[in-house]
Design a protein around this motif. Structure first.
Motif, PDB file in Angstrom:
ATOM      1  N   UNK A  88       0.945  -1.208  -0.088  1.00 37.99           N
ATOM      2  CA  UNK A  88       0.095  -0.165   0.050  1.00 37.99           C
ATOM      3  C   UNK A  88       0.929   1.532   0.004  1.00 37.99           C
ATOM      4  N   UNK A  89       2.161   1.101  -0.004  1.00 34.06           N
ATOM      5  CA  UNK A  89       2.998   2.190   0.064  1.00 34.06           C
ATOM      6  C   UNK A  89       3.093   3.076  -1.332  1.00 34.06           C
ATOM      7  N   UNK A  90       2.829   4.089  -1.232  1.00 39.78           N
ATOM      8  CA  UNK A  90       2.991   5.183  -2.362  1.00 39.78           C
ATOM      9  C   UNK A  90       3.898   6.205  -2.380  1.00 39.78           C
ATOM     10  N   UNK A  91       4.515   6.892  -3.309  1.00 35.68           N
ATOM     11  CA  UNK A  91       5.430   7.947  -3.285  1.00 35.68           C
ATOM     12  C   UNK A  91       4.645   9.040  -3.838  1.00 35.68           C
ATOM     13  N   UNK A  92       4.441  10.095  -2.935  1.00 38.98           N
ATOM     14  CA  UNK A  92       3.993  11.356  -3.547  1.00 38.98           C
ATOM     15  C   UNK A  92       4.842  12.227  -4.626  1.00 38.98           C
ATOM     16  N   UNK A  93       3.875  12.666  -5.624  1.00 43.60           N
ATOM     17  CA  UNK A  93       4.635  13.328  -6.902  1.00 43.60           C
ATOM     18  C   UNK A  93       4.934  14.844  -6.407  1.00 43.60           C
ATOM     19  N   UNK A 110       2.804  -0.796  -7.988  1.00 43.60           N
ATOM     20  CA  UNK A 110       2.201  -1.558  -6.461  1.00 43.60           C
ATOM     21  C   UNK A 110       0.799  -1.469  -6.476  1.00 43.60           C
ATOM     22  N   UNK A 111      -0.005  -0.639  -7.128  1.00 40.54           N
ATOM     23  CA  UNK A 111      -1.292  -0.708  -7.032  1.00 40.54           C
ATOM     24  C   UNK A 111      -1.722  -2.027  -7.852  1.00 40.54           C
ATOM     25  N   UNK A 112      -1.070  -2.232  -9.098  1.00 46.63           N
ATOM     26  CA  UNK A 112      -1.481  -3.550  -9.729  1.00 46.63           C
ATOM     27  C   UNK A 112      -1.020  -4.706  -9.012  1.00 46.63           C
ATOM     28  N   UNK A 113       0.008  -4.888  -8.309  1.00 45.10           N
ATOM     29  CA  UNK A 113       0.476  -5.925  -7.610  1.00 45.10           C
ATOM     30  C   UNK A 113      -0.345  -6.221  -6.307  1.00 45.10           C
ATOM     31  N   UNK A 114      -0.853  -5.133  -5.722  1.00 48.50           N
ATOM     32  CA  UNK A 114      -1.807  -4.950  -4.402  1.00 48.50           C
ATOM     33  C   UNK A 114      -3.323  -5.613  -5.079  1.00 48.50           C
ATOM     34  N   UNK A 115      -3.488  -5.283  -6.145  1.00 50.82           N
ATOM     35  CA  UNK A 115      -4.708  -5.893  -6.637  1.00 50.82           C
ATOM     36  C   UNK A 115      -4.737  -7.506  -7.073  1.00 50.82           C
TER      37      UNK A 115
END
Length: 340
Positions: A88-93, A110-115
Motif C-alpha cells: 500500500x506504500x505510494x510515493x507522492x509526486x 504497486x497498485x497492480x500488484x496489490x490488486x
C-alpha cells in the motif's frame, strides 16, 4: 520519458551554472576594480577566480546531488517497503521533479500488484475454506470408522473384562485356585484395551478453532501444550480486528507445526509466541531458546519451513526461519493486510 532524461542533466547543469557564476563574479571584479589594483594584484585576482571555481562549483554540485539523492532515497525506501509486503506504500509526486515519471510507474506497479495479491488471497481463502469443508467431511467419516473400531475392539474387551470380573466372587467360593489365573487375564485384557484406546485417541485431531477465535483458541491451547511438553511459554496476542476464518485457520496450523518443531528439535525450555497486528501486516513470531542450527543446514528442513511458507503464501504472505547454533530459533510469518 522527458522527465526521466532531465534527471541525468540536472547535475551537469548545476555545475555549469556554478562555473558561470564564478566567471560572472570574476568579470564583475575585473570591471569594477581599479585598473591599478588589477595590474598590481593580477596573481591574486587569478587565484581568487580559481578558488571560486574550486569552491562555488562543487558546492552547487553537492547541493544539486543532494536533491537527486533525496529522490533516489524516496524510491529506495518505497521499494524496501514493497519487499516487506507493504504494497500500500505510494510515493507522492512533487510535480516538478525528474523522478515523477518513475514514481508514477512505481505507484501504478504497486497498485497492480496489490490488486493481484488481493485476488490471489481471496482465492487462497476460498480454497482454504473449501479444503476445510472437505476435511470436515473426512473427519466425520473418520469418526464413524473410529466408532466401529471402538465397538469391535475396546468395547468387546471391556465386556470381556466385566464378565471375568463378575465371575471372581463365585470362583473365590468354588475354585479359589482359579482366581489368580482370572486376575492375570484381567490385567492382560485391561492392558490390551488401554493400548487400543491410546492408539485410537492418537488418531483423533481435535478441532481447536471450532467455535472460537484464534485468540481464544491460543489462550486455551498454548499454555496446556507448553505444560504438557515441559516448556515455559509466553503468549502475546495483539489483534485490532477479527481475522477471516481462512487466515485464522492457516495461522493456527502454522503455530501447531512450529510448536511441534520446537518440541521435537529445539531442546528448548522457553518459547514465546507473538501475534501482532502491525497495521499493514499480521505478524506471527515464535522464538525459542533451544540449541539452534547453522543457517542452510539440514535441520532447517526439519523445521518444516517449506510447509509453513506454503501456508503463508496461500494468503499472500511469507515465512522465514532465523537460527544460530546455541542461540535458539525464530520463526516469523508475515501476512499483508488490505483495506476492504
Amino acid at each position: 520519458m522527458d522527465r526521466i532524461k532531465n534527471a541525468k542533466w540536472r547535475t551537469p547543469i548545476y555545475h555549469f551554472a556554478g562555473a558561470c557564476l564564478t566567471l560572472a563574479l570574476g568579470l564583475l571584479g575585473w570591471l569594477y576594480l581599479p585598473v591599478q589594483t588589477l595590474a598590481q594584484d593580477k596573481p591574486m585576482v587569478l587565484m581568487a577566480l580559481v578558488l571560486g571555481l574550486l569552491l562555488i562549483g562543487p558546492t552547487i554540485g553537492y547541493w544539486a546531488a543532494r536533491g537527486v539523492q533525496r529522490d533516489v532515497d524516496k524510491l529506495h525506501l518505497a521499494i524496501k517497503q514493497a519487499v516487506k509486503g507493504n504494497l500500500s506504500e505510494r510515493i507522492p509526486l512533487s510535480g516538478n521533479g525528474g523522478f515523477d515519471a518513475i514514481y508514477q510507474d512505481f505507484n501504478e506497479m504497486s497498485e497492480s500488484l496489490e490488486g493481484r495479491i488481493k485476488l490471489l488471497r481471496k482465492l487462497g481463502e476460498e480454497n482454504v475454506m473449501l479444503q476445510a469443508q472437505s476435511n470436515e467431511a473426512a473427519v466425520l467419516e473418520e469418526r464413524k470408522r473410529l466408532a466401529r473400531d471402538l465397538h469391535d475392539t475396546v468395547s468387546q474387551q471391556l465386556f470381556a473384562i466385566h464378565m471375568s470380573a463378575s465371575s471372581l466372587e463365585k470362583l473365590l467360593d468354588a475354585r479359589p485356585e482359579m482366581v489368580k489365573t482370572v486376575v492375570e487375564q484381567l490385567v492382560t485384557m485391561s492392558q490390551h484395551a488401554q493400548k487400543q484406546m491410546r492408539s485410537l485417541i492418537a488418531q483423533l485431531r481435535p478441532l481447536e478453532l471450532e467455535g472460537k477465535t484464534l485468540h481464544g483458541a491460543l489462550d486455551q491451547w498454548f499454555p496446556v501444550y507448553c505444560s504438557q511438553n515441559g516448556l515455559q511459554g509466553k503468549l502475546d496476542v495483539r489483534l485490532d480486528d477479527r481475522l477471516s476464518d481462512a487466515i485464522e485457520h492457516q495461522l493456527f496450523l502454522i503455530i501447531q507445526e512450529a510448536m511441534a518443531n520446537v518440541v521435537k528439535h529445539a531442546r528448548a525450555n522457553h518459547v514465546m509466541l507473538l501475534l501482532h497486528d502491525g497495521g499493514r501486516q499480521i505478524v506471527l513470531q515464535i522464538d525459542d531458546n533451544g540449541i539452534g542450527f547453522e543457517p542452510g543446514g539440514a535441520q532447517r528442513s526439519s523445521y518444516g519451513l517449506s510447509t509453513m511458507k506454503e501456508r503463508a503464501q496461500r494468503l499472500g504472505g511469507d515465512a522465514e526461519v532465523r537460527s544460530l547454533v546455541g542461540k535458539g530459533t525464530t520463526v516469523k510469518i508475515s501476512i499483508p493486510k488490505f483495506s476492504s
